[in-house]
Design a protein around this motif. Structure first.
Motif, PDB file in Angstrom:
ATOM      1  N   ALA A   1       1.029  -1.279  -0.003  1.00  0.00           N
ATOM      2  CA  ALA A   1       0.041  -0.072  -0.109  1.00  0.00           C
ATOM      3  C   ALA A   1       0.730   1.127  -0.178  1.00  0.00           C
ATOM      4  O   ALA A   1       0.331   2.267  -0.652  1.00  0.00           O
ATOM      5  N   ALA A   2       2.150   1.322   0.651  1.00  0.00           N
ATOM      6  CA  ALA A   2       2.941   2.365   0.642  1.00  0.00           C
ATOM      7  C   ALA A   2       3.660   2.774  -0.814  1.00  0.00           C
ATOM      8  O   ALA A   2       3.649   3.658  -1.156  1.00  0.00           O
ATOM      9  N   GLN A   3       3.857   1.754  -1.286  1.00  0.00           N
ATOM     10  CA  GLN A   3       4.480   1.707  -2.761  1.00  0.00           C
ATOM     11  C   GLN A   3       3.525   2.265  -3.591  1.00  0.00           C
ATOM     12  O   GLN A   3       3.779   3.005  -4.673  1.00  0.00           O
ATOM     13  N   ALA A   4       2.078   1.990  -3.557  1.00  0.00           N
ATOM     14  CA  ALA A   4       1.205   2.446  -4.207  1.00  0.00           C
ATOM     15  C   ALA A   4       0.917   3.880  -3.949  1.00  0.00           C
ATOM     16  O   ALA A   4       0.697   4.751  -4.803  1.00  0.00           O
ATOM     17  N   ASP A   5       1.005   4.366  -2.551  1.00  0.00           N
ATOM     18  CA  ASP A   5       0.953   5.695  -2.408  1.00  0.00           C
ATOM     19  C   ASP A   5       2.049   6.607  -3.110  1.00  0.00           C
ATOM     20  O   ASP A   5       1.948   7.538  -3.289  1.00  0.00           O
ATOM     21  N   VAL A   6       3.138   5.776  -3.225  1.00  0.00           N
ATOM     22  CA  VAL A   6       4.218   6.655  -3.900  1.00  0.00           C
ATOM     23  C   VAL A   6       3.924   6.633  -5.372  1.00  0.00           C
ATOM     24  O   VAL A   6       4.186   7.991  -5.918  1.00  0.00           O
ATOM     25  N   ASN A   7       3.305   5.846  -5.928  1.00  0.00           N
ATOM     26  CA  ASN A   7       3.076   5.841  -7.286  1.00  0.00           C
ATOM     27  C   ASN A   7       1.938   6.897  -7.607  1.00  0.00           C
ATOM     28  O   ASN A   7       1.922   7.629  -8.371  1.00  0.00           O
ATOM     29  N   ALA A   8       0.772   6.913  -6.669  1.00  0.00           N
ATOM     30  CA  ALA A   8       0.074   8.079  -6.628  1.00  0.00           C
ATOM     31  C   ALA A   8       0.763   9.417  -6.559  1.00  0.00           C
ATOM     32  O   ALA A   8       0.080  10.438  -7.114  1.00  0.00           O
ATOM     33  N   ALA A   9       1.521   9.370  -5.536  1.00  0.00           N
ATOM     34  CA  ALA A   9       1.951  10.885  -5.599  1.00  0.00           C
ATOM     35  C   ALA A   9       2.889  11.221  -6.675  1.00  0.00           C
ATOM     36  O   ALA A   9       2.953  12.377  -7.274  1.00  0.00           O
ATOM     37  N   ARG A  10       3.354  10.418  -7.402  1.00  0.00           N
ATOM     38  CA  ARG A  10       4.153  10.590  -8.465  1.00  0.00           C
ATOM     39  C   ARG A  10       3.214  11.078  -9.913  1.00  0.00           C
ATOM     40  O   ARG A  10       3.513  11.957 -10.545  1.00  0.00           O
TER      41      ARG A  10
END
Length: 453
Positions: A288-297
């Protein structure tokens, strides 16, 4: 111009969308590949592992009443709601509208007239076309957090089962130690009464009488301590269950007769990654944290949204849906962040930091699980010989008491020798009970560490 812009943005959009769908890479497990002893594991349910009907009843009650487990279930439900919200953001929102307007003009020289207007439309409100995967990444993060909450619920169930079992063993130990102390005190009071009569008859010394009184007073102090421990253990068991203990529980089984598997295979450390719910919870939180990084990018790229409506306007309700009265509009919009170095970059840095925390938590969960299993294996290997040796020591202490009684009655040994033998036997039996409880707690700990439920 429009076509050229879309062709230029297409590779970027595909790359961002790919990032949004990418799963978090899992770090290598920071533990050895094998335990000191590696054996195949046969998973057992808690009903198969705990044969005591009284304990089974308490565990079943706890799974319904425990507040920590109830909180975990509610957290899972909240995460499921958040997942529905995130997925709903990817779908267009349609609104149906209808209206009626009636106007009447004043009379005057030419007379007045009345004007009626009917309208109806279906509107699309600010639907974002997710070219760069921002919404998909947010949905993926919500989905992984939901899976994490479900794993957390199972971890809570395992924690509750282990906590109730451990509290039950502690309660049985306190109860049986109280019973042993109570019966020993009764015997020593009889012995003290006999010593007093012998002393009054001049057949026992004052030292014998003082020694007998000392044993009784110490046993009385021990009994008060055991009573306190018994009450505290009962309170702890009630807390672990989450409800008052029923009055109709099955009769307990003594610690020395308790039936519990005395051997559990541990398998391989890698097995824990798919069996321990707390590790699975940490893994989903990491993804989930990795997906948050993708969303922020993806937030750095433009957002394309569309608003539109399709409907009809007519002076009469009967002609509202005729072809001549149709009306439509659409309004595509592109929003582009002008100052990405401020909030967007801060959001990205925050997401990356949270990802680093999730990695550390995942690695810590694996290390903790490995240590708990290793401790359980050590307990499994060492408690058996310890109980056997302690049991032999307690039997030897009992034989010494019997021999000392015979020698004292024959006038060979002093009263002090008999009292010392009784004190040693009492201590050996208390230690045997504690060792047996420790062995049971060790097996419960290993069962819990292996992640079975």
């Amino acid at each position: 111009m429009r076509k050229g812009l879309m062709l230029a943005l297409a590779p970027v959009a595909l790359g961002a969308a790919g990032c949004a769908a990418e799963k978090a890479p899992l770090p290598k497990a920071p533990v050895p590949a094998h335990y000191a002893v590696t054996e195949a594991l046969t998973p057992l349910t808690w009903r198969e592992f705990f044969a005591d009907a009284r304990l089974q009843r308490l565990i079943a009650l706890a799974l319904n009443e425990n507040r920590d487990l109830r909180i975990a279930v509610l957290n899972a439900q909240a995460a499921r709601g958040a997942l529905s919200v995130a997925r709903g953001a990817q779908l267009p929102t349609l609104e149906a509208q209808g209206g009626f307007t009636s106007a009447q003009t004043a009379g005057g020289g030419f007379g007045g007239f009345r004007y009626d207007q009917f309208s109806g439309q279906i509107a699309l409100t600010s639907f974002e076309i997710d070219l760069f995967g921002r919404l998909r990444a947010q949905s993926r993060a919500a989905f992984d957090r939901y899976l994490a909450s479900e794993a957390g619920r199972r971890a809570s169930e395992l924690t509750v089962v282990g906590a109730v079992a451990q509290a039950y063993v502690a309660e049985r130990l306190a109860q049986e130690q109280w019973q042993l102390t109570s019966s020993t005190l009764a015997d020593w009071r009889v012995s003290l009464d006999l010593t007093r009569r012998l002393h009054d008859a001049g057949q026992a010394s004052g030292s014998d009488l003082a020694q007998a009184e000392g044993l009784v007073r110490q046993a009385e102090a021990d009994l008060a301590q055991r009573q306190r421990e018994r009450e505290v253990a009962a309170h702890a068991l009630s807390l672990a269950v989450g409800a008052p203990l029923p009055a109709d529980l099955p009769a307990p089984i003594g610690l020395m007769l308790a039936s519990m598997p005395d051997h559990l295979g541990a398998g391989l450390p890698s097995d824990l990654l798919t069996r321990r719910p707390d590790i699975m919870q940490a893994e989903y939180n990491l993804r989930a944290a990795q997906a948050d990084v993708n969303a922020a990018r993806a937030a750095f790229f433009p957002r394309l949204s569309l608003t539109g409506a399709l409907g009809a306007v007519s002076p009469g309700l009967s002609g509202l849906f005729s072809g001549a009265n149709k009306a439509w509009n659409y309004a595509p919009a592109v929003s582009l962040p002008l100052f990405p170095n401020t909030s967007l970059r801060g959001t990205l840095r925050q997401a990356k930091a949270q990802q680093g925390i999730a990695v550390a938590n995942y690695e810590k969960a694996i290390q903790t699980a490995f240590a708990e299993v290793a401790d359980g294996i050590s307990a499994q290997q060492t408690y058996g010989p310890q109980i056997e040796a302690q049991g032999a020591a307690a039997d030897a202490a009992d034989r010494r008491v019997n021999l000392s009684k015979l020698r004292y009655q024959a006038g060979v040994d002093s009263r002090l020798e008999l009292l010392d033998a009784q004190r040693s036997a009492y201590s050996a039996r208390q230690t045997l009970l504690s060792t047996r409880a420790g062995a049971l707690l060790g097996m419960i700990g290993l069962y819990r560490a292996l992640g079975s439920i």
